[in-house]
Write a protein that holds these residues in place. Sequence first.
Motif, PDB file in Angstrom:
ATOM      1  N   GLN A  71      46.129  45.983  41.947  1.00 29.17           N
ATOM      2  CA  GLN A  71      47.319  46.469  41.235  1.00 29.17           C
ATOM      3  C   GLN A  71      48.486  45.477  41.258  1.00 29.17           C
ATOM      4  O   GLN A  71      49.639  45.858  41.126  1.00 29.17           O
ATOM      5  CB  GLN A  71      47.794  47.821  41.790  1.00 29.17           C
ATOM      6  CG  GLN A  71      46.858  48.968  41.513  1.00 29.17           C
ATOM      7  CD  GLN A  71      45.689  49.003  42.484  1.00 29.17           C
ATOM      8  OE1 GLN A  71      45.878  48.847  43.692  1.00 29.17           O
ATOM      9  NE2 GLN A  71      44.483  49.198  41.974  1.00 29.17           N
ATOM     10  N   GLY A  72      48.161  44.197  41.452  1.00 29.92           N
ATOM     11  CA  GLY A  72      49.203  43.179  41.431  1.00 29.92           C
ATOM     12  C   GLY A  72      49.802  42.858  42.781  1.00 29.92           C
ATOM     13  O   GLY A  72      50.702  42.007  42.874  1.00 29.92           O
ATOM     14  N   TYR A  73      49.348  43.540  43.836  1.00 26.18           N
ATOM     15  CA  TYR A  73      49.861  43.245  45.171  1.00 26.18           C
ATOM     16  C   TYR A  73      49.381  41.864  45.627  1.00 26.18           C
ATOM     17  O   TYR A  73      48.421  41.308  45.078  1.00 26.18           O
ATOM     18  CB  TYR A  73      49.429  44.323  46.161  1.00 26.18           C
ATOM     19  CG  TYR A  73      50.224  45.609  46.021  1.00 26.18           C
ATOM     20  CD1 TYR A  73      51.377  45.828  46.773  1.00 26.18           C
ATOM     21  CD2 TYR A  73      49.827  46.591  45.110  1.00 26.18           C
ATOM     22  CE1 TYR A  73      52.111  46.995  46.619  1.00 26.18           C
ATOM     23  CE2 TYR A  73      50.557  47.761  44.964  1.00 26.18           C
ATOM     24  CZ  TYR A  73      51.695  47.955  45.718  1.00 26.18           C
ATOM     25  OH  TYR A  73      52.424  49.102  45.556  1.00 26.18           O
ATOM     26  N   ALA A  74      50.023  41.338  46.660  1.00 25.03           N
ATOM     27  CA  ALA A  74      49.763  39.962  47.106  1.00 25.03           C
ATOM     28  C   ALA A  74      48.542  39.897  48.012  1.00 25.03           C
ATOM     29  O   ALA A  74      48.617  39.451  49.160  1.00 25.03           O
ATOM     30  CB  ALA A  74      50.988  39.411  47.819  1.00 25.03           C
ATOM     31  N   THR A  75      47.404  40.332  47.512  1.00 24.52           N
ATOM     32  CA  THR A  75      46.159  40.271  48.278  1.00 24.52           C
ATOM     33  C   THR A  75      45.583  38.856  48.222  1.00 24.52           C
ATOM     34  O   THR A  75      45.954  38.059  47.360  1.00 24.52           O
ATOM     35  CB  THR A  75      45.134  41.251  47.689  1.00 24.52           C
ATOM     36  OG1 THR A  75      44.823  40.817  46.348  1.00 24.52           O
ATOM     37  CG2 THR A  75      45.674  42.673  47.659  1.00 24.52           C
ATOM     38  N   PRO A  76      44.661  38.537  49.129  1.00 29.79           N
ATOM     39  CA  PRO A  76      44.011  37.219  49.053  1.00 29.79           C
ATOM     40  C   PRO A  76      43.360  36.970  47.692  1.00 29.79           C
ATOM     41  O   PRO A  76      43.416  35.851  47.173  1.00 29.79           O
ATOM     42  CB  PRO A  76      42.974  37.284  50.180  1.00 29.79           C
ATOM     43  CG  PRO A  76      43.569  38.222  51.182  1.00 29.79           C
ATOM     44  CD  PRO A  76      44.280  39.272  50.363  1.00 29.79           C
ATOM     45  N   GLU A  77      42.757  37.998  47.112  1.00 31.85           N
ATOM     46  CA  GLU A  77      42.128  37.837  45.804  1.00 31.85           C
ATOM     47  C   GLU A  77      43.165  37.471  44.744  1.00 31.85           C
ATOM     48  O   GLU A  77      42.931  36.562  43.922  1.00 31.85           O
ATOM     49  CB  GLU A  77      41.421  39.134  45.406  1.00 31.85           C
ATOM     50  CG  GLU A  77      40.763  39.065  44.030  1.00 31.85           C
ATOM     51  CD  GLU A  77      40.163  40.393  43.603  1.00 31.85           C
ATOM     52  OE1 GLU A  77      39.202  40.382  42.809  1.00 31.85           O
ATOM     53  OE2 GLU A  77      40.656  41.452  44.061  1.00 31.85           O
TER      54      GLU A  77
END
Length: 217
Positions: free
Chosen positions: A182-188
């Motif tokens: 959802q646009g969060y700052a995940t590694p992906e």
Amino acid sequence: MLELELGQDQGNIIIGIDEAGRAPLAGPVTAGAAWLDHGRLDPALACRINDSKKLSAQLRNTIFEALTDEASACAVVAVGEASVEEIDSINILQASLLAMRRAAEGLIAALGAREPIRSVHTALIDGNQLPKALPCPGRTVVAGDSLSLSIAAASIVAKVTRDRAMAAFAEQFPGYGWERNQGYATPEHRAGIARLGITPLHRRSFRPVREALLLKA
């Protein structure tokens, strides 16, 4: 329940407002607003309404469909949002408050279209800051999605609406995993930025996006 404290059982119209998407690196910030008709609200559904972050995606979607089901008429909901451009221009806090005001305006218009009612008595706002120029009296409630059924319903409306929008944006901009993060700052998501660069939906005022732009310069 705060709604009872404010006279909901005496006919006062109490609405709840909450937002979703303040922290992500991409996409709009979305606010939901909800009024619950307790005379028509299924008690079993009421027991399941909770802070959206405490619910599974499947349960959030189930509750969202019930709240927006015109046949049941147990709720009136509305959504407001602030764009990426607005977030970068006025900052994420002010953009969130703007989205909340727009959601309140939309809900009041929807309530008026549904049936003649008295003016909204109080808008319960999750958090500690009131949006400017609210179209009705407002009251802030810290951790409101755990204290007010209307705010909890609004949090579900905001979260599901934004998640679905980001999944649609993921088809337009594949490779960032927005359908999952959802646009969060995940590694992906960060790996997608490093590999593919910045899209028009990235918030340039957010540090990781700014840094990515500087690296590409």
